[in-house]
Design an enzyme around this catalytic site. Structure first.
Site, PDB file in Angstrom:
ATOM      1  N   THR A 185       5.037 -24.761  42.620  1.00 47.86           N
ATOM      2  CA  THR A 185       4.788 -26.216  42.629  1.00 47.86           C
ATOM      3  C   THR A 185       3.556 -26.648  41.744  1.00 47.86           C
ATOM      4  O   THR A 185       2.673 -25.792  41.652  1.00 47.86           O
ATOM      5  CB  THR A 185       4.791 -27.215  43.451  1.00 47.86           C
ATOM      6  OG1 THR A 185       6.432 -26.488  44.440  1.00 47.86           O
ATOM      7  CG2 THR A 185       4.050 -28.610  43.985  1.00 47.86           C
ATOM      8  N   ARG A 213      17.008 -33.506  50.623  1.00 46.65           N
ATOM      9  CA  ARG A 213      15.412 -32.894  51.403  1.00 46.65           C
ATOM     10  C   ARG A 213      14.804 -32.941  50.744  1.00 46.65           C
ATOM     11  O   ARG A 213      14.762 -33.439  49.322  1.00 46.65           O
ATOM     12  CB  ARG A 213      15.245 -30.823  51.513  1.00 46.65           C
ATOM     13  CG  ARG A 213      14.311 -30.684  52.778  1.00 46.65           C
ATOM     14  CD  ARG A 213      13.564 -30.501  51.060  1.00 46.65           C
ATOM     15  NE  ARG A 213      12.176 -29.298  51.888  1.00 46.65           N
ATOM     16  CZ  ARG A 213      10.957 -28.900  51.409  1.00 46.65           C
ATOM     17  NH1 ARG A 213      11.249 -29.748  49.640  1.00 46.65           N
ATOM     18  NH2 ARG A 213      10.330 -28.654  51.318  1.00 46.65           N
ATOM     19  N   GLY A 215      10.188 -32.964  50.545  1.00 49.10           N
ATOM     20  CA  GLY A 215       8.709 -32.346  51.090  1.00 49.10           C
ATOM     21  C   GLY A 215       8.168 -33.116  50.994  1.00 49.10           C
ATOM     22  O   GLY A 215       8.373 -33.819  50.484  1.00 49.10           O
ATOM     23  N   THR A 236      -0.184 -27.316  47.678  1.00 51.93           N
ATOM     24  CA  THR A 236       1.303 -26.353  47.866  1.00 51.93           C
ATOM     25  C   THR A 236       1.504 -26.024  49.120  1.00 51.93           C
ATOM     26  O   THR A 236       0.431 -25.559  49.173  1.00 51.93           O
ATOM     27  CB  THR A 236       1.657 -26.049  46.420  1.00 51.93           C
ATOM     28  OG1 THR A 236       2.027 -25.142  46.180  1.00 51.93           O
ATOM     29  CG2 THR A 236      -0.149 -25.159  46.508  1.00 51.93           C
ATOM     30  N   GLY A 237       3.075 -25.493  49.054  1.00 50.80           N
ATOM     31  CA  GLY A 237       3.237 -24.813  50.446  1.00 50.80           C
ATOM     32  C   GLY A 237       4.749 -25.665  51.405  1.00 50.80           C
ATOM     33  O   GLY A 237       5.515 -25.952  50.260  1.00 50.80           O
TER      34      GLY A 237
HETATM   35  N1  ASP Z   1       5.310 -28.465  48.803  1.00 50.14           N
HETATM   36  C1  ASP Z   1       6.300 -27.921  48.259  1.00 50.14           C
HETATM   37  C2  ASP Z   1       8.236 -28.681  48.928  1.00 50.14           C
HETATM   38  O1  ASP Z   1       7.631 -27.773  50.335  1.00 50.14           O
HETATM   39  C3  ASP Z   1       6.748 -26.412  47.770  1.00 50.14           C
HETATM   40  C4  ASP Z   1       5.832 -26.394  46.618  1.00 50.14           C
HETATM   41  O2  ASP Z   1       4.535 -26.412  46.676  1.00 50.14           O
HETATM   42  O3  ASP Z   1       6.001 -24.983  46.402  1.00 50.14           O
HETATM   43  O4  ASP Z   1       9.059 -29.183  48.435  1.00 50.14           O
END
Ligand code: ASP
Length: 323
Positions: A185, A213, A215, A236-237
Site C-alpha cells: 500500500t 471489504r 480497510g 499501512t498494514g
Molecule cells: N492497510 C491496507 C488495507 O488493509 C493494506 C496495506 O497497508 O497493505 O487495506
C-alpha cells in the site's frame, strides 16, 4: 530494534517543507526488484516537494506511486476474491475541515485524485462503491485498466491452493494471505512552512479480500491523520487492526505532547503490537518542525523522504536502519 519487535528509522532532519512516503509494510518476497520499489517511493517524495502546499503534495506523492505499477495501489493494485481490483484511498488536511475518501472503487486509475475531489467539493467525507465510480467517470478521470497479469497469476495460484484445501476457506483468511504476499500500500505525510499538515493513503487493499471489504486506508484517523502545527502520519498494514486501534491518531497525539518524532512512531507501533499482535503495521510520521521517522513491526517497508535539508529512499528491513 528498540522496543521488542519494532524497527524504527529516523529521526531524519528534513527541514520545511517536509514530505515522507511509504510503499507498504509487509513481507518482502522479492516479487518486484528492490530497485523498482525504492525508485517509485523516491520519485514520489521528490515530486511532492515541488508543490505549493501539504495537501497537494500528498495527492501528488500518492498519484506517482499509484502510477508506478509496482506498489499495491492504482495500477499495481492486488485483486479481491473474485479476481477484481477494488481500491480504497483517502486524505485529510490538518485543519480537520478538508478530508475525503473513496472506498471499494473500481473505475479510477488514481483513487487519490477522486478522494481529493471529494474532500474539496462535497459536504461528505467518504464515498463508496458504484456511486463513487460513476462520479469518477462523470468527472472524466482516467479509467483503471484492470488487474495486472502478475496479480491474476497470483490470484489463480491462490484459488488453486484454496480448491485443493491447502488454505482455509476464504475470505476469513485474508489477513494470513496478506502476510504471505506483503502489503505495498502507499501513503504520504507532509508539513509545510507555517505548520500546514496533510496525510493520505491509497491501496488495492488485501489480496483475496471479500468483495466490498473496506480497510483503514480511506478513513481519517485510521489510515492517516494530520493536525496543523503538530504533524502528520500515514499507516499501512492489516487494515482491520488499524481501524480498531487507530495508531495514526495516537502517534500525532504523542507529537502534540512533545514526544520526539522517532519515539512517537516507535511508541505507536509498540502499542499496536501489544493490542493487536505483531506483523501488522508500519507508520510514517512527520512533525511540524520538519523531522520525520518510520516504524514497523513487519519484515519490510520502502520509505522515502525529502526536504530542503536532506533526502533519502530505502527499503527498511526488520532490525535494520536507513542511513
Ligand atoms: N492497510 C491496507 C488495507 O488493509 C493494506 C496495506 O497497508 O497493505 O487495506
Amino acid at each position: 530494534m528498540a522496543e521488542e519487535g519494532v524497527t524504527v528509522a529516523g529521526p531524519f532532519r528534513l527541514g520545511l517543507p517536509a514530505v515522507i512516503v511509504h510503499g507498504g509494510a509487509g513481507g518482502w518476497k522479492g516479487l518486484r526488484s528492490e530497485e523498482e520499489v525504492v525508485s517509485a517511493v523516491r520519485r514520489a517524495a521528490e515530486a511532492a516537494q515541488g508543490l505549493n502546499n501539504a495537501f497537494d503534495a500528498v495527492v501528488e506523492a500518492i498519484r506517482v506511486m499509484e502510477d508506478s505499477g509496482v506498489l499495491n495501489a492504482g495500477l499495481g493494485s492486488v485483486v479481491n476474491y473474485e479476481g477484481e481490483v477494488e481500491m480504497d484511498a483517502g486524505l485529510m488536511a490538518g485543519d480537520l475541515r478538508v478530508a475525503g475518501g473513496v472506498a471499494a472503487v473500481r473505475y479510477p486509475r488514481n483513487p487519490i485524485v477522486l478522494a481529493a475531489w471529494v474532500a474539496r467539493n462535497l459536504p461528505h467525507v467518504i464515498l463508496a462503491g458504484p456511486a463513487a465510480d460513476r462520479l469518477a467517470e462523470r468527472l472524466g478521470l482516467p479509467r483503471h485498466p484492470g488487474p495486472q497479469e502478475r496479480m491474476l497469476k497470483r490470484w489463480r495460484e491462490m484459488m488453486r491452493l484454496i480448491n485443493e484445501g491447502e488454505l482455509d476457506r476464504l475470505p476469513g483468511h485474508a489477513a494470513a494471505i496478506a502476510r504471505l504476499y506483503g502489503g505495498d500500500t502507499v501513503g504520504a505525510a507532509a508539513v509545510w512552512p507555517g505548520g500546514e499538515a496533510a496525510a493520505g493513503t491509497s491501496t488495492g487493499g488485501i489480496m483475496m479480500k471479500h468483495p466490498g471489504r473496506v480497510g483503514d486506508s480511506p478513513v481519517p484517523g485510521a489510515g492517516f491523520y494530520a493536525e496543523n502545527g503538530v504533524g502528520a502520519c500515514a499507516a499501512t498494514g492489516i487494515g482491520e487492526t488499524i481501524l480498531l486501534a487507530r495508531p495514526c491518531i495516537y502517534a500525532v497525539e504523542l507529537l502534540r505532547e512533545g514526544v520526539p518524532v522517532a519515539a512517537a512512531a516507535e511508541a505507536a507501533v509498540a502499542r499496536h503490537t501489544r493490542l493487536m499482535g505483531g506483523d501488522n503495521l508500519g507508520v510514517i510520521l512527520v512533525s511540524a518542525d520538519g523531522y520525520a521517522a518510520a516504524a514497523m513491526n513487519t519484515e519490510a517497508m520502502p520509505v522515502a523522504a525529502a526536504g530542503p535539508e536532506s533526502r533519502l529512499a530505502a527499503l527498511l528491513r526488520r532490525g535494520g536502519k536507513i542511513k
